[in-house]
Design a protein around this motif. Structure first.
Motif, PDB file in Angstrom:
ATOM      1  N   VAL B 419      92.150 -19.197 -46.511  1.00 17.47           N
ATOM      2  CA  VAL B 419      92.042 -19.928 -47.775  1.00 17.47           C
ATOM      3  C   VAL B 419      91.979 -21.397 -47.423  1.00 17.47           C
ATOM      4  CG1 VAL B 419      94.544 -20.106 -48.189  1.00 17.47           C
ATOM      5  CG2 VAL B 419      92.975 -20.166 -50.132  1.00 17.47           C
ATOM      6  N   VAL B 420      91.278 -22.142 -48.251  1.00 16.72           N
ATOM      7  CA  VAL B 420      91.005 -23.536 -47.905  1.00 16.72           C
ATOM      8  C   VAL B 420      90.819 -24.340 -49.200  1.00 16.72           C
ATOM      9  CG1 VAL B 420      88.536 -23.005 -47.627  1.00 16.72           C
ATOM     10  CG2 VAL B 420      89.491 -24.959 -46.425  1.00 16.72           C
ATOM     11  N   THR B 421      91.162 -25.604 -49.159  1.00 15.73           N
ATOM     12  CA  THR B 421      90.960 -26.436 -50.354  1.00 15.73           C
ATOM     13  C   THR B 421      89.459 -26.675 -50.552  1.00 15.73           C
ATOM     14  OG1 THR B 421      91.255 -28.392 -48.984  1.00 15.73           O
ATOM     15  CG2 THR B 421      93.182 -27.615 -50.182  1.00 15.73           C
ATOM     16  N   TRP B 422      89.099 -27.026 -51.785  1.00 15.62           N
ATOM     17  CA  TRP B 422      87.683 -27.222 -52.084  1.00 15.62           C
ATOM     18  C   TRP B 422      87.040 -28.224 -51.135  1.00 15.62           C
ATOM     19  CZ3 TRP B 422      85.494 -23.605 -54.555  1.00 15.62           C
ATOM     20  CH2 TRP B 422      86.140 -22.939 -55.596  1.00 15.62           C
ATOM     21  N   TYR B 452      91.027 -20.564 -57.003  1.00 15.70           N
ATOM     22  CA  TYR B 452      92.118 -21.362 -57.574  1.00 15.70           C
ATOM     23  C   TYR B 452      91.577 -22.729 -57.949  1.00 15.70           C
ATOM     24  CZ  TYR B 452      94.601 -17.768 -55.004  1.00 15.70           C
ATOM     25  OH  TYR B 452      95.038 -16.568 -54.534  1.00 15.70           O
ATOM     26  N   SER B 454      92.610 -25.501 -56.931  1.00 12.73           N
ATOM     27  CA  SER B 454      92.584 -26.418 -55.792  1.00 12.73           C
ATOM     28  C   SER B 454      91.816 -25.902 -54.577  1.00 12.73           C
ATOM     29  CB  SER B 454      94.018 -26.779 -55.384  1.00 12.73           C
ATOM     30  OG  SER B 454      94.724 -25.640 -54.972  1.00 12.73           O
ATOM     31  N   GLY B 455      91.314 -24.693 -54.643  1.00 10.08           N
ATOM     32  CA  GLY B 455      90.566 -24.178 -53.504  1.00 10.08           C
ATOM     33  C   GLY B 455      90.246 -22.704 -53.665  1.00 10.08           C
ATOM     34  N   GLY B 490      90.533 -26.440 -40.710  1.00  9.12           N
ATOM     35  CA  GLY B 490      91.430 -26.647 -41.853  1.00  9.12           C
ATOM     36  C   GLY B 490      91.714 -25.415 -42.696  1.00  9.12           C
ATOM     37  N   GLY B 491      91.304 -24.241 -42.240  1.00  6.84           N
ATOM     38  CA  GLY B 491      91.620 -23.027 -42.989  1.00  6.84           C
ATOM     39  C   GLY B 491      93.045 -22.570 -42.717  1.00  6.84           C
ATOM     40  N   SER B 492      93.586 -21.785 -43.635  1.00 10.45           N
ATOM     41  CA  SER B 492      94.912 -21.204 -43.406  1.00 10.45           C
ATOM     42  C   SER B 492      94.782 -20.039 -42.435  1.00 10.45           C
ATOM     43  CB  SER B 492      95.501 -20.691 -44.714  1.00 10.45           C
ATOM     44  OG  SER B 492      94.868 -19.469 -45.063  1.00 10.45           O
ATOM     45  N   LEU B 493      95.912 -19.561 -41.958  1.00 14.03           N
ATOM     46  CA  LEU B 493      95.924 -18.432 -41.039  1.00 14.03           C
ATOM     47  C   LEU B 493      95.523 -17.148 -41.770  1.00 14.03           C
ATOM     48  CD1 LEU B 493      96.522 -18.407 -38.117  1.00 14.03           C
ATOM     49  CD2 LEU B 493      98.937 -18.106 -38.616  1.00 14.03           C
ATOM     50  N   SER B 494      95.945 -17.030 -43.006  1.00 14.49           N
ATOM     51  CA  SER B 494      95.569 -15.861 -43.802  1.00 14.49           C
ATOM     52  C   SER B 494      95.777 -16.187 -45.279  1.00 14.49           C
ATOM     53  CB  SER B 494      96.417 -14.647 -43.424  1.00 14.49           C
ATOM     54  OG  SER B 494      96.238 -13.611 -44.379  1.00 14.49           O
ATOM     55  N   HIS B 495      94.943 -15.596 -46.104  1.00 13.51           N
ATOM     56  CA  HIS B 495      95.148 -15.699 -47.545  1.00 13.51           C
ATOM     57  C   HIS B 495      95.834 -14.456 -48.098  1.00 13.51           C
ATOM     58  CE1 HIS B 495      93.794 -14.778 -51.721  1.00 13.51           C
ATOM     59  NE2 HIS B 495      94.226 -15.996 -51.927  1.00 13.51           N
ATOM     60  N   HIS B 496      95.475 -13.271 -47.561  1.00 15.03           N
ATOM     61  CA  HIS B 496      96.083 -12.061 -48.122  1.00 15.03           C
ATOM     62  C   HIS B 496      96.182 -10.875 -47.163  1.00 15.03           C
ATOM     63  CE1 HIS B 496      91.752 -11.551 -49.004  1.00 15.03           C
ATOM     64  NE2 HIS B 496      91.989 -10.268 -48.853  1.00 15.03           N
ATOM     65  N   HIS B 497      95.690 -10.997 -45.934  1.00 17.21           N
ATOM     66  CA  HIS B 497      95.866  -9.895 -44.983  1.00 17.21           C
ATOM     67  C   HIS B 497      97.247  -9.932 -44.336  1.00 17.21           C
ATOM     68  CE1 HIS B 497      91.346  -8.895 -44.124  1.00 17.21           C
ATOM     69  NE2 HIS B 497      91.732  -8.535 -45.330  1.00 17.21           N
TER      70      HIS B 497
END
Lengths: 541, 541
Positions: B419-422, B452, B454-455, B490-497
């Motif tokens: 997941v990442v901000t716009w 979302y 914000s992203g 700049g991405g997160s490690l995971s959004h939902h896995h």
């Protein structure tokens, strides 16, 4: 400049509050007041502040703070120490009127920048000096007391800047000591709003909102502060936690959420990133309804929020007593329209007001208002236009200023609040009413103002003449009984005021031993020497 | 009954998946496959499961489990041990095809009730036997491996009941081992839906959703699982945590949130209360659009989600490569309509699909769809009706079944997500594309599916021929490079896995040392003997 207790206790500290004539009429009747009662101020607090408790800081410790933050940013005079140890809980105000300041910090320190703050926390941790983070001091939970001394760490003087308004991500990053109005002003200039408007808005900070887990008047639409926080920076004795700005993640449980509701016990929130919203006040749709009964109003509210057609932002019910008082203080009572209402079966002691405001896109606000109007059943409620809710919004911050002149009249005045699921809401409401009404000469206004699909809050405002000479014990016993009543009937300990030291004795009973020990373990990790807001906050030892 | 590795690796384990002819055409072309490649199964996994690692449980320990849960609820045969140590991460499936089961538990225990589970956890804590809570085994993060042995604690066999559907509060309370379809079926009977439909819906449980912090296809409207949880009951080695059902509170930070994303490292989620929603499928509004470019589609999505007129529940963009493949697999490529589209400037390699579904009140879904249609600018996008999104929804669970036959062809097939901000979204998207395209013969489909203000997330599905004989190292290196690329941009490690053991090596770098030590401290409180899913999950030692 005067340095009196009154200067500290006043709401917002700039002006003397006044009670409007129609409210005076009500309390005169209800509490049998005579004109002579209005001539003098009961427990005026006009005496000069003098502390008995001497500062326990060593001279070299005070010197460290002065050399780090600058002389002008370290106060250790009696007035400052007294002022920074108080929020706006009724018992604190009463203490001030009785010239009591039981738990002052040893000094007030206002670091000029983040690096200074970091140094100060490291030093305090080494020296075992308690640190109480202070924002706008609107706490109503005794969260600012310094029973073990230490420093009040004031973030409002310098750490109060907006760092970034990110129009792409619709977020704002601020230093935590910024007050609501300054934040909002700057956001509006960029076409945004923070959407967080607690009753304390004028006198509270972003850091305080987060630390105490606050909620604003538009929370039904925008959520509580915990629904707005995207990322935090927190200085703890164990190190600095800085989380990244993602809307949601799945990388373990959310660490930043530990600090939302931490009430200064884990560290100092220095920076926060919040979601923001489009500022389009012209789009806002307003509606006011009068219902024949509280029960019908609650049922309609529940139906509206569970209908899944978009939610109002402001959504509020005044229960019958609060409604009757609103009628009276607005001069509506016994007017021609009021007589008509009564004729249609909207009777005093029964009828209940609902106020609604919907924000957002213009078509959306119209759409939601229309749906709500269709949901409200004819025969049980009447639409009474936009102006009652607009009028209420215009004056909503002023009611807090009335508390001081009420106390000047010897009238106890405080609030409590809870949240409860729909199935238990009427039970908690009725139990609280029964409890309060056992006390002679009381006014109890109850409203609902934060609404969810699974339940809503209940907010209690009570007035009653003080028991002269026994003001403190009388209040403590009355307050305890009301908290117990709410608890026994299934209400939460708090929805948005927080726990502080006032509700701390209920924490273990409410959360359970296991959960309390989790709070303790996390506290121990961040603050092994127990310097962060120590001495009972949140029920922590 | 066969007890082969293939039995374990198959998605859903009931049927052999098939690749549809149009997809076969694509992969044949892209990967230069010959007809002969389809004749045999590469690394078929048809061998009988045989474990080298013997159980390390003492006979009396096994006896304890049998006497507590019953003989029929304790399995220690090779097949069961192998089966319960695997999720559906590509590297796990590859291992199974290579007849490797590196980390089996010593036994599988399925307690019949809560009290048995409690006894088992207490016993394991005394005896220092690792406990790995197991739900539907759809993990794609290696979260079920038992590198230190111990028991797989299966909640799906018995602890799978609905305890209460509360129509007043719009909540459901379930035992955590319940599978998605059974929950949904029962809710629908009462007029509700859980609103949580991950790709793994058929084969995952409520406990797993919460432990791994999952998200479903309608998350833009209903939120992720952490937005749905109201209360939890969790059995930890340090005791039982049971939280109360309130929509929001301010009584310290939220303890139940520690377990959302805890991935079995703190305790066993045995019971959960979730918000539910009205089930009114006839009201659902659908819309599909084709955009001239991914960038324009993303800009429109951002505008829609930030417009504050109500959100879609399903909101999805397929990037150009995924869009082109969708056109081909649906037989739409080079049809008359496709030629028309191309004529209007909607070109392969550029164009991007947007799918939308709005749920809720009938007028609301119409309203939101109309607003979205007006937001989408003429000239950059074309409305292409309801059927593409409806068709996609109808087949959405089937794509997971294609992975097995793809691997039978020697094709690597896995997914990653972030997941990442716009402001960083296009950057992460482009960097991931550049990285993957450096590998010859790859298919990379990217979509956005959780949106979302914000992203948004980015979801990567990649296919590429395995490097025969070096399958494991080849994949590990390729996978690592893609995770690194997402992180660096700049991405997160995971959004939902979730993180599991697969992403664990990145945790400290991503969260920082301070945050990692917080995870460790909380772990230590609940699980002082490190028996809960030990051996690297979440990067914990």
């Amino acid at each position: 400049m005067e340095y009196t207790y009154r200067q500290i206790l006043k709401w917002g500290d700039k002006r003397e509050g006044k009670i409007d004539p129609l409210t005076i009429k009500i309390i005169k009747e209800k509490f049998d007041l005579k004109d002579s009662d209005f001539e003098t101020k009961y427990l005026s607090g006009l005496q000069l502040v003098r502390l008995e408790k001497r500062s326990s800081l060593k001279p070299e410790q005070l010197d460290f703070f002065k050399s780090t933050a600058g002389n002008e940013n370290v106060q250790s005079d009696d007035f400052s120490r007294a002022k920074y140890s108080c929020g706006k809980f009724y018992a604190e105000l009463l203490d001030l009127r009785l010239n009591l300041v039981p738990d002052p910090p040893d000094a007030v320190v206002s670091p000029k920048c983040y690096d200074e703050l970091l140094k100060i926390v490291e030093y305090c941790n080494q020296e075992r000096i308690p640190v109480i983070p202070v924002g706008g001091q609107s706490s109503v939970t005794g969260a600012l007391k310094a029973p073990l001394g230490g420093i009040a760490l004031d973030l409002t003087k310098h750490l109060n800047k907006i760092e970034k308004i990110n129009t792409e991500n619709k977020t704002v990053t601020v230093q935590a000591g910024i007050y609501g109005p300054l934040l909002e002003e700057e956001l509006i200039r960029h076409g945004f709003t923070c959407g967080h408007f607690p009753q304390s808005f004028e006198h509270s900070t972003v850091g305080g909102w987060i630390a105490a887990k606050g909620a604003g008047v538009a929370s039904t639409g925008y959520g509580k502060i915990e629904d707005m926080v995207v990322a935090l920076k927190v200085v703890t004795p164990a190190g600095v936690i800085e989380t990244k700005e993602y809307p949601r993640t799945a990388q373990g449980w959310d660490i930043f959420r530990l600090f939302i509701g931490s009430e200064g016990t884990l560290g100092i929130i220095t920076e926060a990133t919040l979601n923001i919203h489009n500022y389009r006040p012209k789009n806002t749709g307003y509606a006011s309804f009068i219902f024949k009964s509280f029960e019908q109003a609650v049922a309609a509210m529940q139906k509206i929020i569970q209908s899944e057609y978009g939610k109002p932002h402001l959504f509020r019910i005044s229960d019958p007593e609060e409604t009757d008082i609103a009628f009276k203080t607005n001069g509506f009572d016994n007017s021609f329209s009021d007589k008509l209402l009564k004729g249609f079966g909207y009777l005093p002691g029964k009828r209940s007001l609902i106020f609604i405001a919907v924000e957002g896109d213009k078509d959306f606000t119209k759409f939601v208002l229309n749906k709500i109007k269709k949901t409200v059943r004819k025969g049980e409620a009447m639409y009474i236009g936009k102006s009652p809710v607009k009028k209420w919004l215009d004056q909503r911050y002023s009611s807090a200023y009335m508390r001081d002149p009420l106390m000047d009249l010897g009238i106890m005045s405080d609030t409590l609040e809870t949240v409860v699921t729909w199935e238990k809401l009427l039970k908690v409401w009725a139990a609280a009413r029964t409890y309060v009404n056992k006390r002679p000469k009381t006014i109890l206004m109850i409203h609902i103002s934060h609404v969810y699909e699974s339940g809503a809050n209940l907010y209690f405002t009570f007035l009653s003449p003080m028991e002269k000479g026994n003001e403190k014990n009388d209040f403590a016993a009355f307050h305890k009984g009301l908290v117990d009543t709410i608890q026994e009937n299934g209400g939460s300990l708090s929805h948005h005021h927080g726990v502080g030291r006032v509700l701390a004795p209920w924490m273990e009973g409410h959360l359970g031993k296991q959960s309390m020990s989790v709070l303790g373990a996390v506290k121990k990790h961040f603050d092994p020497n127990n310097i962060m807001n120590p001495g009972g906050t949140l029920g922590l030892q």
